[in-house]
Write a protein that holds these residues in place. Sequence first.
Motif, PDB file in Angstrom:
ATOM      1  N   ARG A   1       0.712  -1.294   0.000  1.00 34.66           N
ATOM      2  CA  ARG A   1      -0.136   0.080   0.021  1.00 34.66           C
ATOM      3  C   ARG A   1       1.094   1.273  -0.002  1.00 34.66           C
ATOM      4  O   ARG A   1       2.145   1.209   0.473  1.00 34.66           O
ATOM      5  CB  ARG A   1      -0.886   0.028   1.433  1.00 34.66           C
ATOM      6  N   TRP A   2       0.265   2.375  -0.463  1.00 35.61           N
ATOM      7  CA  TRP A   2       0.913   3.811  -0.584  1.00 35.61           C
ATOM      8  C   TRP A   2       1.183   3.939   0.789  1.00 35.61           C
ATOM      9  O   TRP A   2       0.118   3.799   1.803  1.00 35.61           O
ATOM     10  CB  TRP A   2       0.328   4.637  -1.384  1.00 35.61           C
ATOM     11  N   ASP A   3       2.094   4.742   1.362  1.00 37.89           N
ATOM     12  CA  ASP A   3       2.294   5.428   2.649  1.00 37.89           C
ATOM     13  C   ASP A   3       2.769   6.539   2.452  1.00 37.89           C
ATOM     14  O   ASP A   3       4.273   6.833   2.109  1.00 37.89           O
ATOM     15  CB  ASP A   3       3.250   4.503   3.494  1.00 37.89           C
ATOM     16  N   ASP A   4       2.223   7.818   2.684  1.00 40.23           N
ATOM     17  CA  ASP A   4       2.764   9.124   2.413  1.00 40.23           C
ATOM     18  C   ASP A   4       3.719   9.574   3.412  1.00 40.23           C
ATOM     19  O   ASP A   4       4.541  10.540   3.063  1.00 40.23           O
ATOM     20  CB  ASP A   4       1.664  10.096   2.808  1.00 40.23           C
TER      21      ASP A   4
ATOM     22  N   ALA B   1       4.340   1.181   2.050  1.00 41.32           N
ATOM     23  CA  ALA B   1       4.271   0.568   3.520  1.00 41.32           C
ATOM     24  C   ALA B   1       4.898  -0.822   3.490  1.00 41.32           C
ATOM     25  O   ALA B   1       5.012  -1.284   2.520  1.00 41.32           O
ATOM     26  CB  ALA B   1       2.835   0.515   4.232  1.00 41.32           C
ATOM     27  N   GLY B   2       5.681  -1.118   4.610  1.00 37.82           N
ATOM     28  CA  GLY B   2       6.408  -2.507   4.692  1.00 37.82           C
ATOM     29  C   GLY B   2       7.292  -2.432   5.940  1.00 37.82           C
ATOM     30  O   GLY B   2       7.663  -1.281   6.552  1.00 37.82           O
ATOM     31  N   HIS B   3       7.499  -3.622   6.436  1.00 37.98           N
ATOM     32  CA  HIS B   3       8.569  -3.735   7.503  1.00 37.98           C
ATOM     33  C   HIS B   3       9.906  -3.418   6.883  1.00 37.98           C
ATOM     34  O   HIS B   3      10.944  -2.927   7.494  1.00 37.98           O
ATOM     35  CB  HIS B   3       8.719  -5.313   7.984  1.00 37.98           C
ATOM     36  N   SER B   4      10.034  -3.651   5.638  1.00 31.16           N
ATOM     37  CA  SER B   4      11.412  -3.198   4.875  1.00 31.16           C
ATOM     38  C   SER B   4      11.106  -1.969   4.386  1.00 31.16           C
ATOM     39  O   SER B   4      10.211  -0.974   4.768  1.00 31.16           O
ATOM     40  CB  SER B   4      11.566  -3.987   3.705  1.00 31.16           C
ATOM     41  N   ASP B   5      11.856  -1.530   3.367  1.00 28.91           N
ATOM     42  CA  ASP B   5      11.704  -0.212   2.487  1.00 28.91           C
ATOM     43  C   ASP B   5      10.505  -0.205   1.619  1.00 28.91           C
ATOM     44  O   ASP B   5      10.050   0.750   0.958  1.00 28.91           O
ATOM     45  CB  ASP B   5      13.058   0.225   1.594  1.00 28.91           C
ATOM     46  N   GLY B   6       9.901  -1.328   1.383  1.00 27.96           N
ATOM     47  CA  GLY B   6       8.546  -1.543   0.705  1.00 27.96           C
ATOM     48  C   GLY B   6       8.764  -1.755  -0.949  1.00 27.96           C
ATOM     49  O   GLY B   6       7.715  -1.519  -1.658  1.00 27.96           O
ATOM     50  N   ASP B   7      10.170  -1.854  -1.151  1.00 29.99           N
ATOM     51  CA  ASP B   7      10.352  -2.082  -2.763  1.00 29.99           C
ATOM     52  C   ASP B   7       9.638  -3.280  -3.213  1.00 29.99           C
ATOM     53  O   ASP B   7      10.494  -4.167  -3.266  1.00 29.99           O
ATOM     54  CB  ASP B   7      12.192  -1.786  -2.898  1.00 29.99           C
ATOM     55  N   ALA B   8       8.765  -3.203  -3.960  1.00 30.26           N
ATOM     56  CA  ALA B   8       7.953  -4.277  -4.371  1.00 30.26           C
ATOM     57  C   ALA B   8       8.511  -4.963  -5.563  1.00 30.26           C
ATOM     58  O   ALA B   8       8.705  -6.304  -5.641  1.00 30.26           O
ATOM     59  CB  ALA B   8       6.567  -3.794  -4.825  1.00 30.26           C
ATOM     60  N   VAL B   9       9.468  -4.131  -6.227  1.00 28.08           N
ATOM     61  CA  VAL B   9      10.238  -4.772  -7.448  1.00 28.08           C
ATOM     62  C   VAL B   9      11.109  -5.738  -6.838  1.00 28.08           C
ATOM     63  O   VAL B   9      11.145  -7.011  -7.384  1.00 28.08           O
ATOM     64  CB  VAL B   9      10.834  -3.540  -8.296  1.00 28.08           C
TER      65      VAL B   9
ATOM     66  N   VAL C   1      10.775  -8.391 -14.847  1.00 24.34           N
ATOM     67  CA  VAL C   1       9.647  -7.775 -13.795  1.00 24.34           C
ATOM     68  C   VAL C   1       8.794  -6.831 -14.685  1.00 24.34           C
ATOM     69  O   VAL C   1       9.324  -5.963 -15.256  1.00 24.34           O
ATOM     70  CB  VAL C   1      10.430  -7.267 -12.643  1.00 24.34           C
ATOM     71  N   THR C   2       7.606  -6.919 -14.138  1.00 22.69           N
ATOM     72  CA  THR C   2       6.530  -5.911 -14.397  1.00 22.69           C
ATOM     73  C   THR C   2       6.066  -5.183 -13.274  1.00 22.69           C
ATOM     74  O   THR C   2       5.560  -5.982 -12.236  1.00 22.69           O
ATOM     75  CB  THR C   2       5.422  -6.724 -15.082  1.00 22.69           C
ATOM     76  N   VAL C   3       6.058  -3.752 -13.274  1.00 24.79           N
ATOM     77  CA  VAL C   3       5.502  -3.046 -12.276  1.00 24.79           C
ATOM     78  C   VAL C   3       4.096  -2.686 -12.707  1.00 24.79           C
ATOM     79  O   VAL C   3       3.913  -2.133 -13.876  1.00 24.79           O
ATOM     80  CB  VAL C   3       6.424  -1.716 -12.159  1.00 24.79           C
ATOM     81  N   ILE C   4       3.207  -2.710 -11.822  1.00 23.09           N
ATOM     82  CA  ILE C   4       1.779  -2.456 -12.037  1.00 23.09           C
ATOM     83  C   ILE C   4       1.287  -1.431 -11.051  1.00 23.09           C
ATOM     84  O   ILE C   4       1.377  -1.716  -9.795  1.00 23.09           O
ATOM     85  CB  ILE C   4       0.941  -3.786 -11.894  1.00 23.09           C
ATOM     86  N   CYS C   5       1.065  -0.171 -11.499  1.00 23.94           N
ATOM     87  CA  CYS C   5       0.696   1.003 -10.662  1.00 23.94           C
ATOM     88  C   CYS C   5       0.282   2.070 -11.809  1.00 23.94           C
ATOM     89  O   CYS C   5       0.691   2.205 -12.737  1.00 23.94           O
ATOM     90  CB  CYS C   5       1.634   1.335  -9.727  1.00 23.94           C
TER      91      CYS C   5
ATOM     92  N   GLY D   1      -5.848   2.470  -6.844  1.00 24.02           N
ATOM     93  CA  GLY D   1      -4.967   3.559  -6.297  1.00 24.02           C
ATOM     94  C   GLY D   1      -4.491   3.474  -5.002  1.00 24.02           C
ATOM     95  O   GLY D   1      -3.837   4.456  -4.512  1.00 24.02           O
ATOM     96  N   VAL D   2      -4.527   2.302  -4.331  1.00 27.68           N
ATOM     97  CA  VAL D   2      -4.278   2.070  -2.880  1.00 27.68           C
ATOM     98  C   VAL D   2      -2.790   1.457  -3.073  1.00 27.68           C
ATOM     99  O   VAL D   2      -2.106   1.536  -1.980  1.00 27.68           O
ATOM    100  CB  VAL D   2      -4.938   1.217  -2.250  1.00 27.68           C
ATOM    101  N   GLY D   3      -2.050   1.157  -4.065  1.00 29.53           N
ATOM    102  CA  GLY D   3      -0.627   0.552  -3.942  1.00 29.53           C
ATOM    103  C   GLY D   3      -0.227   0.292  -5.229  1.00 29.53           C
ATOM    104  O   GLY D   3      -0.649   0.776  -6.320  1.00 29.53           O
ATOM    105  N   CYS D   4       1.074  -0.433  -5.168  1.00 27.58           N
ATOM    106  CA  CYS D   4       1.894  -0.662  -6.362  1.00 27.58           C
ATOM    107  C   CYS D   4       2.022  -2.342  -6.300  1.00 27.58           C
ATOM    108  O   CYS D   4       2.392  -2.956  -5.096  1.00 27.58           O
ATOM    109  CB  CYS D   4       3.096  -0.161  -6.222  1.00 27.58           C
ATOM    110  N   LEU D   5       1.819  -2.931  -7.421  1.00 33.54           N
ATOM    111  CA  LEU D   5       2.382  -4.420  -7.529  1.00 33.54           C
ATOM    112  C   LEU D   5       3.479  -4.686  -8.272  1.00 33.54           C
ATOM    113  O   LEU D   5       3.908  -3.976  -9.318  1.00 33.54           O
ATOM    114  CB  LEU D   5       1.138  -5.104  -8.149  1.00 33.54           C
ATOM    115  N   ALA D   6       4.323  -5.835  -8.039  1.00 35.59           N
ATOM    116  CA  ALA D   6       5.170  -6.183  -8.983  1.00 35.59           C
ATOM    117  C   ALA D   6       4.996  -7.607  -9.281  1.00 35.59           C
ATOM    118  O   ALA D   6       4.962  -8.462  -8.139  1.00 35.59           O
ATOM    119  CB  ALA D   6       6.865  -5.731  -8.529  1.00 35.59           C
TER     120      ALA D   6
END
Length: 159
Positions: A17-20, A38-46, A102-106, A149-154
Amino acid sequence: MGEASAPRVGIGFDAHRWDDHRPLWLGGVRFDAEPGLAGHSDGDAVCHAIADALLGAAGRGDVGEHFPETDPTVGGISGHSLLEGTLALVREAGFAFGSCDVTVICDRPAIAPRREEMREAVARALGASVGAVSVKATRPEGLGLAGDGVGCLAVAIVT
């Protein structure tokens, strides 16, 4: 042909999910002026999707198993570091990285202007040539998880 020398393929998927209140990292590249993930890490979905694909190809489980959210030592870990750590696990299992796609979906940010930078960053983390790394992107056009619009997928595939 032994198990370690047989061609192997792994598929990885990650969503955040996005985190402002965080910076946005995708493929080891920081995107300024964008909300982070958002995430425990840096959130790098890729990087997370590629790491899961690497582990899958080697039959070594998933990112959550090796870098669990309950482990405070991996809190805030960068996608780059996660890929390096994952590659070490894959090598310990007797496998070597071949290539990834890899494909980024956002809906945002635009990936194309930063694609080569992302390819270079991922290749660097994996100790590979840029030619072994492909990064693509698509907009979900209002469909599904990232499309609302709530986040990013990879999604990634690795040999």
